[in-house]
Design an enzyme around this catalytic site. Structure first.
Site, mmCIF file in Angstrom:
data_model
loop_
_atom_site.group_PDB
_atom_site.id
_atom_site.type_symbol
_atom_site.label_atom_id
_atom_site.label_comp_id
_atom_site.label_asym_id
_atom_site.label_seq_id
_atom_site.Cartn_x
_atom_site.Cartn_y
_atom_site.Cartn_z
ATOM 1 N N HIS A 187 0.823 -1.229 0.000
ATOM 2 C CA HIS A 187 0.000 0.000 0.000
ATOM 3 C C HIS A 187 0.853 1.273 0.000
ATOM 4 O O HIS A 187 0.331 2.358 -0.272
ATOM 5 C CB HIS A 187 -0.918 0.048 1.229
ATOM 6 C CG HIS A 187 -1.946 -1.029 1.257
ATOM 7 N ND1 HIS A 187 -2.798 -1.286 0.203
ATOM 8 C CD2 HIS A 187 -2.271 -1.947 2.221
ATOM 9 C CE1 HIS A 187 -3.595 -2.306 0.517
ATOM 10 N NE2 HIS A 187 -3.290 -2.727 1.732
ATOM 11 N N ASP A 212 -2.811 -10.630 -2.146
ATOM 12 C CA ASP A 212 -3.352 -10.117 -0.888
ATOM 13 C C ASP A 212 -4.819 -9.739 -1.111
ATOM 14 O O ASP A 212 -5.206 -9.359 -2.213
ATOM 15 C CB ASP A 212 -2.543 -8.885 -0.474
ATOM 16 C CG ASP A 212 -2.879 -8.379 0.925
ATOM 17 O OD1 ASP A 212 -2.130 -8.702 1.860
ATOM 18 O OD2 ASP A 212 -3.898 -7.655 1.078
ATOM 19 N N HIS A 262 -6.342 -7.222 -0.197
ATOM 20 C CA HIS A 262 -6.471 -5.787 -0.471
ATOM 21 C C HIS A 262 -5.705 -5.440 -1.744
ATOM 22 O O HIS A 262 -4.624 -5.995 -1.989
ATOM 23 C CB HIS A 262 -5.919 -4.975 0.714
ATOM 24 C CG HIS A 262 -6.557 -5.322 2.018
ATOM 25 N ND1 HIS A 262 -5.958 -6.176 2.929
ATOM 26 C CD2 HIS A 262 -7.760 -4.966 2.542
ATOM 27 C CE1 HIS A 262 -6.772 -6.313 3.975
ATOM 28 N NE2 HIS A 262 -7.869 -5.596 3.762
ATOM 29 N N ASP A 320 -4.505 -12.753 3.684
ATOM 30 C CA ASP A 320 -5.721 -12.272 4.352
ATOM 31 C C ASP A 320 -6.996 -12.524 3.553
ATOM 32 O O ASP A 320 -8.075 -12.089 3.968
ATOM 33 C CB ASP A 320 -5.586 -10.787 4.720
ATOM 34 C CG ASP A 320 -4.920 -9.946 3.653
ATOM 35 O OD1 ASP A 320 -4.696 -10.442 2.540
ATOM 36 O OD2 ASP A 320 -4.619 -8.765 3.948
HETATM 37 ZN ZN ZN Z 1 -4.118 -7.111 2.961
#
Ligand code: ZN
Length: 315
Positions: free
Chosen positions: A127, A164, A166, A251
């Site tokens: 991120h 991931d 996200h 995740d």
């Molecule tokens: Zn994540």
């Protein structure tokens, strides 16, 4: 067979975002416990990383931001909203070594010494953007590794896959107009950080070099693997990557507290098998993976182990 490097340093467990944070040092204990049998397994070699140099970080991040991280960590204890956590004095050397771990793996895999490498690091990276930390990430470890390969090791074409849960917004940003790096991401959508729609495909020389495969809440192993088989592979084959980098977040697991996907521990083994087969067929077996998310402390270690077992199986 060439060994797979497992890169770890105790400093990664000293970086601490603060009480009650899911991105916690115990995540690494879960992984190290799960991988205990790999200590005696000659398919793997365990290595401690050097710190990345500031010039390595500065290929991705604004020098003023790097200075700010250094100074703020030295003072210690500051909560940084974009990071969603606290910076402590150990955070800066941990962040430098996390990037250093990915660079080391890229170096050894590029030279042919290792078949693959997995950086067991905190803080995660995908991120983090040019001038800011974001979502538990300080420096974008995988982007720093990719830039190192492009600018120091004369690699012409790289594939980054991010599974991931996200979207890897920082990595996408770093190469959005750079046709040398193909970026593919599966992620829950809509979800944090909000980016990652199918419409985001790159600009300029990077047009068509970004491919997002958003997954609906509730998607399971079958849907994740289908995204790889039907979208990633036919697209990535044409891009002829010399080396394959993987942002490995765990995740999307059904037990993870931060997502609503339903990937199983065995699902991560199948993901590993599929990605390894791609690396073998198209990238001379060269792959480097780095840890991103994964917040259920039981599921995380088991999922990392299953993924790595998938990545070392003979095709
Ligand atoms: Zn994540």
């Amino acid at each position: 067979m060439k060994p797979v490097g497992l890169i770890y340093d105790p400093i990664f467990a000293e970086h601490d975002l603060g009480p009650g944070q899911p991105e916690c040092p115990e995540r690494l204990i879960s992984i190290l416990n799960a991988l205990a049998s790999f200590r005696e397994d000659d398919r793997f070699i365990w290595v401690e990383p050097p710190e990345a140099q500031v010039k390595d970080i500065a290929r991705v991040h604004d020098p003023a931001y790097i200075d700010w991280v250094c100074d703020t960590c030295a003072k210690g204890g500051s909560y940084y909203p974009a990071l969603e956590g606290t910076l402590v004095p150990e955070s800066y050397p941990a962040a430098l070594k996390a990037a250093g771990a990915v660079i080391l793996a890229c170096d050894r895999v590029r030279s042919g010494e290792w078949g693959g490498g997995f950086a067991i690091v905190r803080p995660p990276g995908h991120h983090a953007v040019h001038n800011s930390a974001m979502g538990f990430c300080i420096f974008n470890n995988i982007a720093i590794g990719a830039k190192y390969l492009l600018e120091v090791k004369d690699v012409k074409s790289i594939l980054i896959v991010d599974f991931d849960v996200h979207h890897g917004n920082g990595t996408q940003d770093a190469f959005y107009s750079d046709g040398r790096v193909a970026f593919f991401s599966t992620h829950q959508f809509p979800h944090y950080p909000g980016t990652g729609s199918k419409k985001e495909t790159g600009v300029g020389e990077g047009s068509g070099a970004t491919l997002n495969a958003p997954l609906q809440s509730g998607s399971d192993d079958g849907e994740m693997l289908l995204a790889f088989a039907d979208q990633l592979i036919p697209w990535a084959e044409k891009r002829k990557p010399e080396i394959f980098l993987i942002s490995a977040g765990f995740d999307a697991h059904s037990d993870d507290p931060l997502s609503a996907l339903q990937v199983s521990t065995e699902g991560y083994r199948h993901i590993g098998q599929l990605l390894k087969a791609f690396a073998d067929k198209h990238c001379q077996g060269r792959w480097v993976a780095t840890l991103e998310g994964g917040y259920n402390l039981t599921a995380l270690g088991a999922s990392v182990k299953a993924f790595l077992e998938g990545m070392v199986e003979d095709g």
